[in-house]
Design a protein around this motif. Sequence first.
Motif, PDB file in Angstrom:
ATOM      1  N   LEU A  47       0.985  -0.997  -0.122  1.00 34.19           N
ATOM      2  CA  LEU A  47       0.077  -0.011  -0.177  1.00 34.19           C
ATOM      3  C   LEU A  47       0.792   1.180   0.058  1.00 34.19           C
ATOM      4  N   ALA A  48       2.046   1.192   0.895  1.00 33.03           N
ATOM      5  CA  ALA A  48       2.851   2.233   0.834  1.00 33.03           C
ATOM      6  C   ALA A  48       3.446   2.633  -0.530  1.00 33.03           C
ATOM      7  N   VAL A  49       3.936   1.807  -1.100  1.00 31.29           N
ATOM      8  CA  VAL A  49       4.482   1.845  -2.477  1.00 31.29           C
ATOM      9  C   VAL A  49       3.668   2.271  -3.534  1.00 31.29           C
ATOM     10  N   SER A  50       2.524   1.533  -3.645  1.00 29.08           N
ATOM     11  CA  SER A  50       1.429   1.882  -4.734  1.00 29.08           C
ATOM     12  C   SER A  50       0.770   3.184  -4.510  1.00 29.08           C
ATOM     13  N   SER A  51       0.759   3.745  -3.208  1.00 25.64           N
ATOM     14  CA  SER A  51       0.215   5.139  -3.058  1.00 25.64           C
ATOM     15  C   SER A  51       1.036   6.205  -3.189  1.00 25.64           C
ATOM     16  N   ASP A  52       2.461   6.102  -3.327  1.00 20.36           N
ATOM     17  CA  ASP A  52       3.278   7.165  -3.294  1.00 20.36           C
ATOM     18  C   ASP A  52       4.035   7.287  -4.443  1.00 20.36           C
ATOM     19  N   PRO A  53       3.563   8.135  -5.531  1.00 19.00           N
ATOM     20  CA  PRO A  53       4.504   8.488  -6.576  1.00 19.00           C
ATOM     21  C   PRO A  53       6.008   8.332  -6.354  1.00 19.00           C
ATOM     22  N   HIS A  54       6.526   9.100  -5.261  1.00 18.39           N
ATOM     23  CA  HIS A  54       7.946   9.122  -5.087  1.00 18.39           C
ATOM     24  C   HIS A  54       8.599   7.516  -5.156  1.00 18.39           C
ATOM     25  N   LEU A  55       7.797   6.617  -4.680  1.00 21.35           N
ATOM     26  CA  LEU A  55       8.135   5.113  -4.610  1.00 21.35           C
ATOM     27  C   LEU A  55       8.013   4.679  -5.881  1.00 21.35           C
ATOM     28  N   TYR A  56       7.672   5.133  -6.993  1.00 19.34           N
ATOM     29  CA  TYR A  56       7.612   4.325  -8.256  1.00 19.34           C
ATOM     30  C   TYR A  56       9.156   4.264  -8.899  1.00 19.34           C
ATOM     31  N   THR A  57       9.870   3.846  -8.313  1.00 20.99           N
ATOM     32  CA  THR A  57      11.189   3.482  -8.546  1.00 20.99           C
ATOM     33  C   THR A  57      11.466   1.684  -8.598  1.00 20.99           C
ATOM     34  N   PRO A  58      12.485   1.237  -9.524  1.00 22.64           N
ATOM     35  CA  PRO A  58      12.698   0.032  -9.641  1.00 22.64           C
ATOM     36  C   PRO A  58      12.785  -0.796  -8.235  1.00 22.64           C
ATOM     37  N   MET A  59      13.594  -0.188  -7.075  1.00 21.95           N
ATOM     38  CA  MET A  59      13.847  -0.714  -5.835  1.00 21.95           C
ATOM     39  C   MET A  59      12.430  -1.031  -5.348  1.00 21.95           C
ATOM     40  N   TYR A 290      12.594  -3.905   6.029  1.00 20.27           N
ATOM     41  CA  TYR A 290      12.674  -2.959   5.008  1.00 20.27           C
ATOM     42  C   TYR A 290      12.190  -1.392   5.262  1.00 20.27           C
ATOM     43  N   SER A 291      11.464  -1.567   6.506  1.00 21.10           N
ATOM     44  CA  SER A 291      10.647  -0.247   6.856  1.00 21.10           C
ATOM     45  C   SER A 291      11.467   0.207   8.032  1.00 21.10           C
ATOM     46  N   LEU A 292      12.052  -0.401   8.926  1.00 20.07           N
ATOM     47  CA  LEU A 292      12.678   0.324  10.287  1.00 20.07           C
ATOM     48  C   LEU A 292      13.448   1.523  10.243  1.00 20.07           C
ATOM     49  N   ARG A 293      14.298   1.454   9.198  1.00 25.43           N
ATOM     50  CA  ARG A 293      15.139   2.578   8.754  1.00 25.43           C
ATOM     51  C   ARG A 293      15.025   3.214   7.522  1.00 25.43           C
ATOM     52  N   ASN A 294      13.911   2.886   7.005  1.00 31.65           N
ATOM     53  CA  ASN A 294      13.482   3.329   5.580  1.00 31.65           C
ATOM     54  C   ASN A 294      12.701   4.693   5.726  1.00 31.65           C
ATOM     55  N   LYS A 295      13.121   5.938   5.542  1.00 29.00           N
ATOM     56  CA  LYS A 295      12.578   7.121   5.688  1.00 29.00           C
ATOM     57  C   LYS A 295      11.460   7.217   4.546  1.00 29.00           C
ATOM     58  N   ASP A 296      11.627   6.651   3.491  1.00 26.27           N
ATOM     59  CA  ASP A 296      10.704   6.768   2.190  1.00 26.27           C
ATOM     60  C   ASP A 296       9.438   5.808   2.671  1.00 26.27           C
ATOM     61  N   ASN A 298       8.274   5.039   5.591  1.00 23.27           N
ATOM     62  CA  ASN A 298       7.597   5.913   6.741  1.00 23.27           C
ATOM     63  C   ASN A 298       6.974   6.980   6.389  1.00 23.27           C
ATOM     64  N   ARG A 299       7.700   7.650   5.516  1.00 28.93           N
ATOM     65  CA  ARG A 299       6.889   8.834   4.698  1.00 28.93           C
ATOM     66  C   ARG A 299       5.538   8.454   3.794  1.00 28.93           C
ATOM     67  N   ALA A 300       5.639   7.539   3.165  1.00 29.57           N
ATOM     68  CA  ALA A 300       4.661   7.093   2.417  1.00 29.57           C
ATOM     69  C   ALA A 300       3.398   6.507   3.178  1.00 29.57           C
ATOM     70  N   LEU A 301       3.762   5.852   4.435  1.00 32.48           N
ATOM     71  CA  LEU A 301       2.930   5.515   5.211  1.00 32.48           C
ATOM     72  C   LEU A 301       2.084   6.578   6.111  1.00 32.48           C
ATOM     73  N   LYS A 302       2.686   7.644   6.447  1.00 38.75           N
ATOM     74  CA  LYS A 302       2.167   8.893   6.989  1.00 38.75           C
ATOM     75  C   LYS A 302       1.206   9.393   6.043  1.00 38.75           C
ATOM     76  N   ARG A 303       1.580   9.574   4.764  1.00 43.94           N
ATOM     77  CA  ARG A 303       0.610  10.328   3.671  1.00 43.94           C
ATOM     78  C   ARG A 303      -0.644   9.351   3.690  1.00 43.94           C
ATOM     79  N   PRO A 314       5.843  -0.773  15.133  1.00 43.02           N
ATOM     80  CA  PRO A 314       6.676  -1.815  14.552  1.00 43.02           C
ATOM     81  C   PRO A 314       7.303  -1.632  13.140  1.00 43.02           C
ATOM     82  N   PHE A 315       6.693  -0.434  12.456  1.00 48.27           N
ATOM     83  CA  PHE A 315       7.007  -0.128  10.797  1.00 48.27           C
ATOM     84  C   PHE A 315       7.648   1.124  10.860  1.00 48.27           C
ATOM     85  N   THR A 316       7.915   2.028  12.062  1.00 47.54           N
ATOM     86  CA  THR A 316       8.427   3.219  12.012  1.00 47.54           C
ATOM     87  C   THR A 316       9.514   3.327  12.915  1.00 47.54           C
TER      88      THR A 316
END
Length: 318
Positions: A47-59, A290-296, A298-303, A314-316
């Motif tokens: 949900l975080a990746v699909s909802s945030d255009p900033h995460l539309y990257t290969p990784m 993948y989420s504990l130290r990943n600011k991207d 965490n930011r996507a989950l906030k949005r 547990p995920f931030t």
Amino acid sequence: MEPGNNTQIPEFLLLGFSEGPELRPLIFGLFLSMYLITVFGNLLIILAVSSDPHLYTPMYFFLSNLSFVDICLTSTIIPKMLQSTQTQRKVITYEGCIVQVYFYLFFAGLDDLLLNVMAYDRYVAICHPLHYTVIMSPWFCGLLVLLSWVLSSMHSLLQSLMILRLSFCSDLEIHHFFCETTWLIQLACSDPFLNNMVMSFGSVILGGGPLAGILYSYSKIVSSICGISSAQGQCKAFSTCASHLSVVSLFYCSALGVYLSFTATHSSHTSAIVSVMYTVVTPMLNPFIYSLRNKDINRALKRFFGMETFRKGPFTLS
């Protein structure tokens, strides 16, 4: 039952952990909790990746695919185990067992191949940063995922078809909590030589091949990082690989543990316990890693949840 046509086999008996009555509620609650955490955690990643255009990257595209596969892998095994534990009906039909073998091998193999693809993505990002967007184009990323799905499906289909050629005797007890290929081959009355050969060949190709690719990618990554003059630059480059390297280590160490527990000890109980790490614990821990130290993320989950501040959970991690 005499050796004969497979269609005469009504059902197998999944003995699981052969737990006593006093341990059943504990085992049921433990596996139900792990299953719900796995599904919820990996679903949050998707949900975080699909909802945030900033995460539309290969990784993150590969990461969302890995999360989906992890949900499917655990869903192939755990619901049936929970049902058996709760109802004490440990039987599984012959057809159901073959279907479980197919999907287990399919999603486990796909997990392996996706980890290899993600290692290649990190290799291109660190060793060829100027050409990264050109090499890892959306078309190429989609092709890598598609090839992974095709290769894994072909492998699982081949292994499942090889099981269909086996004949079974009166002993239909599987000392495991799901239909595992090795145990089915052991129960066969017919000659399992060809099955063992195909299984070994598939393990080398689908297990050793991706592992060799991961090792090669990281050898190039380490060489490239060592060439960076500043310590800050080295730490920044390594931090982009830390999560993936942790997941790879967890995946292959647990897979190696399953292999060694079966070949070295021949203990069904030990093999079943180690298999829990491979099929349940690893998919459950991936979202945390993948989420504990990943600011991207965490930011996507906030949005996604519409929160201005996201408390520690547990995920931030603040």
